[in-house]
Design an enzyme around this catalytic site. Structure first.
Site, mmCIF file in Angstrom:
data_model
loop_
_atom_site.group_PDB
_atom_site.id
_atom_site.type_symbol
_atom_site.label_atom_id
_atom_site.label_comp_id
_atom_site.label_asym_id
_atom_site.label_seq_id
_atom_site.Cartn_x
_atom_site.Cartn_y
_atom_site.Cartn_z
ATOM 1 N N LYS A 1 0.880 -1.172 0.000
ATOM 2 C CA LYS A 1 0.000 0.000 0.000
ATOM 3 C C LYS A 1 0.917 1.222 0.000
ATOM 4 C CE LYS A 1 -4.090 1.958 0.384
ATOM 5 N NZ LYS A 1 -5.235 1.773 -0.537
ATOM 6 N N ASP B 1 -0.776 -12.278 5.275
ATOM 7 C CA ASP B 1 -1.719 -13.028 6.100
ATOM 8 C C ASP B 1 -3.115 -12.948 5.477
ATOM 9 O OD1 ASP B 1 -2.717 -14.454 8.223
ATOM 10 O OD2 ASP B 1 -2.438 -12.884 9.714
HETATM 11 MG MG MG Z 1 -4.004 -16.230 9.308
#
Ligand code: MG
Ligand code: NAI
Length: 373
Positions: free
Chosen positions: A211, A268
Site C-alpha cells: 500500500k 496473512d
Molecule cells: Mg491467518
C-alpha cells in the site's frame, strides 16, 4: 537409521487427528523418517505455564523439519483461569508458540500454495494455482506495541512527525500504537525467495502486494527492494498492486496472478483469501521456512467442536506433509502425494463433511494413501 529426523508436534484439538492422517500418507510413499514427538499447546500452558516448553525448542534444534498440527489459544482472562492453581498470579503470559517459533528459528518465509484440484466441490473456479510468499518475522507483527502510550514516546513523535498533531494531547490510555517495522534485509530475502521459487518452478510472474501510495515509508521500502530483486530475474515478469485493489482483482480474475509476495499483514490476509478460493480451511497448508528449519502445518486451528469426531478434512495436513517433502528434496515422493490427492478429489467418492460428504478423516487419508501406490 532413518534418513530424516522429523519433529512431530500434534498440539491440541483436531491436531493429533489430522497429523496422524498426514503421517499415514507419508508412510505410504515410503518417506524414510524418524518422528520425534514434541510437547506444544494448551495443555502445557495449563500444566507448566508455557505452551512451548524449552525441551520442544531444544528438540527443534536437532531435526531436519517439523510437522505441526494445531493449537488452542484463549484470551488472557481465560488463560489465567485455566492455569494450574500453583502457577496463578505469577504474572505468566501466554505467547503463541507458532509466533515464537517463527522468531526463535528465524522462519522468515511463510509459503502458502493455493491450488484448485479439479473436481473439488469447493473450488471457486477450476484452474486456480497461486502461491503466496508472506514475510513472516516483521512488519505490523513485530510486536512493538504501546497501550497505554508512554509520554516519552508521544513527546518524541510530536517532535519528529507533523501528522502526530491530532494525537498530541490525548491521555496515554486514550489511544494505542502498534509499530510497522520493515527492513531492507527482510524485504529482500522474502522477495528473493519468491523469485527463486518462480524460477525453479517455471512460474511466469511475481506480484508484490503493498500500500505504498499511503504507507510510504515501510511499504515504499518493500516495493523498492522487491523491484530491485526483480531485476535479477529478467525471465520472470514483475508487477505490483495495492492490497485493497488486489483483493478485488484476485476475485475477479485469479488467473492474472501467479506468485504473490507481501509483507506480513497483507500476506496473512491474501493467503486466507487465496485459500478460500481453493477449498478453505480443509485445504490450506503452509510452510514456515528459514535457512535452517522448516515447520509445515495446516493453516486451520484446533477446531474444538470437532475434536475426537474424526470428521475434519486432513487434506490440508497431507499437503503440508507434501510441502515438507519438497523442502527436504524428496520431490518424487511429494509429487506422488499430490497426484494421489488430485486423484481422490477427481473421483469424488471420498469426501469429508466440508465437501458435502460423510467420509471420516481416516477414510480420506486411507484413500489418498492407496492412490499414492
Ligand atoms: Mg491467518
Ligand atoms: P479453526 O480453524 O480451529 O476452526 C474454524 C472452523 O473451521 C471449524 O469449526 C470448522 O468448521 C472448520 N475447520 C477447521 N479445520 C477444518 C478441517 N481440517 N476440515 C474441515 N473443516 C475445518 O478456528 P477457530 O474455531 O477460530 O479457532 C479454534 C482454536 O484454534 C482457537 O483456540 C484458535 O486460537 C486456534 N487457532 C490455531 C491456529 C493454529 O494452530 N495455527 C490457527 C487458527 C486458530
Amino acid at each position: 537409521m532413518a534418513k530424516f529426523r522429523i519433529a512431530y508436534l500434534p498440539g491440541d484439538g483436531i491436531g493429533p487427528e489430522v497429523l496422524g492422517a498426514a503421517r499415514l500418507v507419508l508412510d505410504a510413499v515410503g518417506f524414510d523418517a524418524e518422528y520425534i514427538p514434541g510437547d506444544v499447546g494448551w495443555r502445557f500452558w495449563c500444566e507448566e505455564g508455557d505452551p512451548f516448553p524449552q525441551r520442544t525448542i531444544n528438540l527443534l534444534h536437532t531435526v531436519d523439519a517439523a510437522l505441526f498440527g494445531a493449537i488452542t489459544s484463549k484470551p488472557a482472562a481465560e488463560a489465567e483461569a485455566e492455569l494450574s492453581p500453583a502457577l496463578r498470579g505469577k504474572g505468566l503470559t501466554y505467547r503463541s508458540p507458532i509466533v515464537r517459533m517463527r522468531q526463535l528459528f528465524d522462519l522468515y518465509v511463510c509459503l502458502r500454495p493455493c491450488k484448485a484440484y479439479p473436481g473439488s466441490p469447493l473450488n471457486y473456479r477450476e484452474g486456480i494455482d497461486l502461491v503466496v510468499f508472506r514475510e513472516n518475522t516483521e512488519d505490523l507483527y513485530a510486536g512493538v506495541e504501546f497501550r497505554p502510550v508512554p509520554t516519552e514516546l508521544a513527546q518524541t513523535l510530536n517532535r519528529l512527525a507533523k501528522p502526530f498533531a491530532p494525537f498530541r494531547d490525548l491521555p496515554p490510555d486514550a489511544y494505542a500504537i502498534s509499530c510497522k517495522i520493515n527492513t531492507r534485509r527482510g524485504s529482500e530475502r522474502i522477495a528473493r525467495a519468491a523469485f527463486e521459487f518462480a524460477r525453479a518452478h517455471g512460474r511466469k510472474k511475481v506480484t508484490a502486494v503493498h500500500k505504498a501510495n499511503v504507507v510510504r515509508a515501510t511499504d515504499g521500502l518493500f516495493l523498492e527492494v522487491t523491484r530491485a530483486v526483480a531485476a535479477d530475474y529478467p525471465e520472470i515478469a514483475f508487477d505490483h498492486a495495492n492490497i485493497d485493489a488486489l483483493c478485488m482483482w484476485l476475485l475477479k480474475n485469479p488467473f492474472n496472478y501467479d506468485v504473490l509476495v507481501a509483507p506480513n499483514l497483507y500476506g496473512d490476509i491474501i493467503s486466507d483469501l487465496c485459500a478460500q478460493m481453493v477449498g478453505g480451511l480443509g485445504f490450506g497448508c503452509s510452510g514456515n521456512i528459514g535457512d535452517e528449519l522448516g515447520v509445515f502445518e495446516p493453516t486451520h486451528g484446533s477446531a474444538p467442536k470437532y475434536t475426537g469426531q474424526h470428521k475434519v478434512n486432513p487434506i490440508a495436513s497431507i499437503l503440508a506433509g507434501k510441502m515438507m517433502l519438497d523442502w527436504l528434496g524428496e520431490g518424487e515422493r511429494a509429487a506422488r502425494i499430490e497426484r494421489a490427492v488430485a486423484r481422490v478429489l477427481a473421483e469424488g467418492k471420498v469426501r469429508t463433511y466440508d465437501m458435502g460428504g460423510t467420509s471420516s478423516t481416516d477414510a480420506m487419508a486411507e484413500a489418498i494413501a492407496a492412490a499414492s501406490q
